[in-house]
Design an enzyme around this catalytic site. Sequence first.
Site, mmCIF file in Angstrom:
data_model
loop_
_atom_site.group_PDB
_atom_site.id
_atom_site.type_symbol
_atom_site.label_atom_id
_atom_site.label_comp_id
_atom_site.label_asym_id
_atom_site.label_seq_id
_atom_site.Cartn_x
_atom_site.Cartn_y
_atom_site.Cartn_z
ATOM 1 N N ASP A 212 0.836 -1.194 0.000
ATOM 2 C CA ASP A 212 0.000 0.000 0.000
ATOM 3 C C ASP A 212 0.878 1.255 0.000
ATOM 4 O O ASP A 212 1.910 1.308 0.678
ATOM 5 C CB ASP A 212 -0.878 -0.021 1.255
ATOM 6 C CG ASP A 212 -1.872 1.108 1.312
ATOM 7 O OD1 ASP A 212 -2.726 1.184 0.413
ATOM 8 O OD2 ASP A 212 -1.805 1.920 2.260
ATOM 9 N N GLU A 269 1.401 -0.553 -5.079
ATOM 10 C CA GLU A 269 0.509 0.551 -5.430
ATOM 11 C C GLU A 269 1.395 1.791 -5.532
ATOM 12 O O GLU A 269 1.751 2.386 -4.522
ATOM 13 C CB GLU A 269 -0.568 0.754 -4.367
ATOM 14 C CG GLU A 269 -1.501 1.914 -4.685
ATOM 15 C CD GLU A 269 -2.252 2.435 -3.471
ATOM 16 O OE1 GLU A 269 -3.361 2.974 -3.659
ATOM 17 O OE2 GLU A 269 -1.738 2.331 -2.340
#
Length: 584
Positions: A212, A269
């Site tokens: 993330d 990401e």
Amino acid sequence: MTGTPPDQEWWQDSVVYQVYLRSFRDGSGDGIGDLRGLRQGLSAIADLGCDAIWLNPCYVSPQRDHGYDIADYRSIDPVYGTSEEFDALVSDAHRLGLRVVMDMVANHCSADHPWFREALAAGPGSPQRRRFLFRDGRGNDGEEPPNNWESVFGGSAWTRVNERGGRPGQWYLHSFDPSQPDLNWRDPSVVDDFDDILRFWFDRGVDGFRVDVAHGMVKEQGLPDFPRSPDTGRYDTSAMWDQPEVHDIYRRWRSIGDSYAPRRYFVGEVWVSSDSGLEEYLRPDELHQAFVFDLLVQPWDGRRLREAIDAGLSRPPAGGTPAWTLENHDVHRAVTRYGQEQAHERPDPSDMIAAARREGPVDLRLGTRRARAAAGLLLALPGAVYLYQGEELGLPEVLDLPDECRTDPIWRRSGGAQRGRDGCRVPLPWTGEPGAYGFSTGPGVEAWLPQPAAFAPLARARQEDDPRSMLALHRQLSRLRSEWLAGAPWRGWATEAGGLVAFRRGPIICAVNTSDSAAVIPSSWDIRACLVNTADAPDTQTIAPDSTSWLVPGDTDITACGGSPRRRPHRNTDTEEHHQGGKP
């Protein structure tokens, strides 16, 4: 299962199913999705033709951002189940041939994490505070934030704490919500602890991690103010993102993952403004893949889709492949986006995600047709394909959730000015019966977010036996991808004519018609068969409006394609050894 040639890693051409656990299936009867429910639904994911699941955070958390605020990285949150149930999930998944990819949230933790509580108690200048980004404020009494940084969720990126005795004291940085303090990755104790966290889950059989905010874990030294552009008036936020030192983290993590057999996988990401910036994350000793978000944010326009694919294919290093997606838990669903008036202005590189959360009227019939065509495009591409739960059902964004039901920090931080992401996180419909539509086993139990009546005809049970359903289309595309495209090379763009955008991959031509009228297939393609058309109008002469066809040209040896030799065994034998207790 997607076939994987012997000289390829499993992730290079895989289909990965993203599980937003809270909304997948409720096995305990409390209205919240959990590990028991996921285990009950694993066979449905395997039947879809997937190779792996990506599991959104299920660690211990106060759930202020539904798991992206982690209080304990080594334990399962009781609302989702137990560590024993997690181990059983990994075992079940591996038995079905599904690898398990977890979510690693390392830019920040929860304000309830023991480290942050220790930092508050220890006071300024302590080793405990050095694990985070505490700073003195500006102004006569430190009453102003240390700099002008703004949170991604709205408002200041700084919150002031009270020191002992209740006196206002230092400020701490949070790139997102105040309940998510940013970690200081220049502190060795942070680096060492996350090394141990990775090993903890790898030793339990986890096959990899999606990282993330992979571009945000290190901030510029000195934390300088964001400068404002005199031309646009927008802030340059680069001091918060994409710092050179972040690559040291991934080299370290890759070394840990590579020490296991089989080697563990990392996908990032990564939101950066340049192709060269993304390529740096994909060097041979860093991340294996990064998501290609360019395709997700494009309008339904053939030229723009082609440009996004070109950009994605140009980024991976030698031997690498992109990770493609059209939906996830942060953006509006594709059916809704493609049913809106298409915005053809270029997305702002500093806020590309806004292009995927637009407001405005929606033509769901048109959006569904285009989403079917987009699925045909997506599953023909080389690289990993990530499907977000419910995408295979054609679920729309739920735009009209009652205000009192919304839970996203974006909604709260913006004072209701932005709806946030709850609309793409509404629990899945498994059956068409009213109530929770089969999502929950509890009698009379309502799902944690209300499901609209429009979900009933889209329920999985309603689509199971419908050969024209979105579910049937995804199964067909996955099967054809496995049989015809396993490890197949990209062979370039075919001639464009009549509104078609087409490319050749291995033995097929994938042709996408983004126009509102039928497109004539060029005779030079010498098409002998149409494997599938997403508008259920297979033809070797034309392609229906807003649809995608997989075509077999005359130079393809059909007898060498379309059979099982390209497919690997359903049982995932290369993860079995580690699951049974082997250590590196």
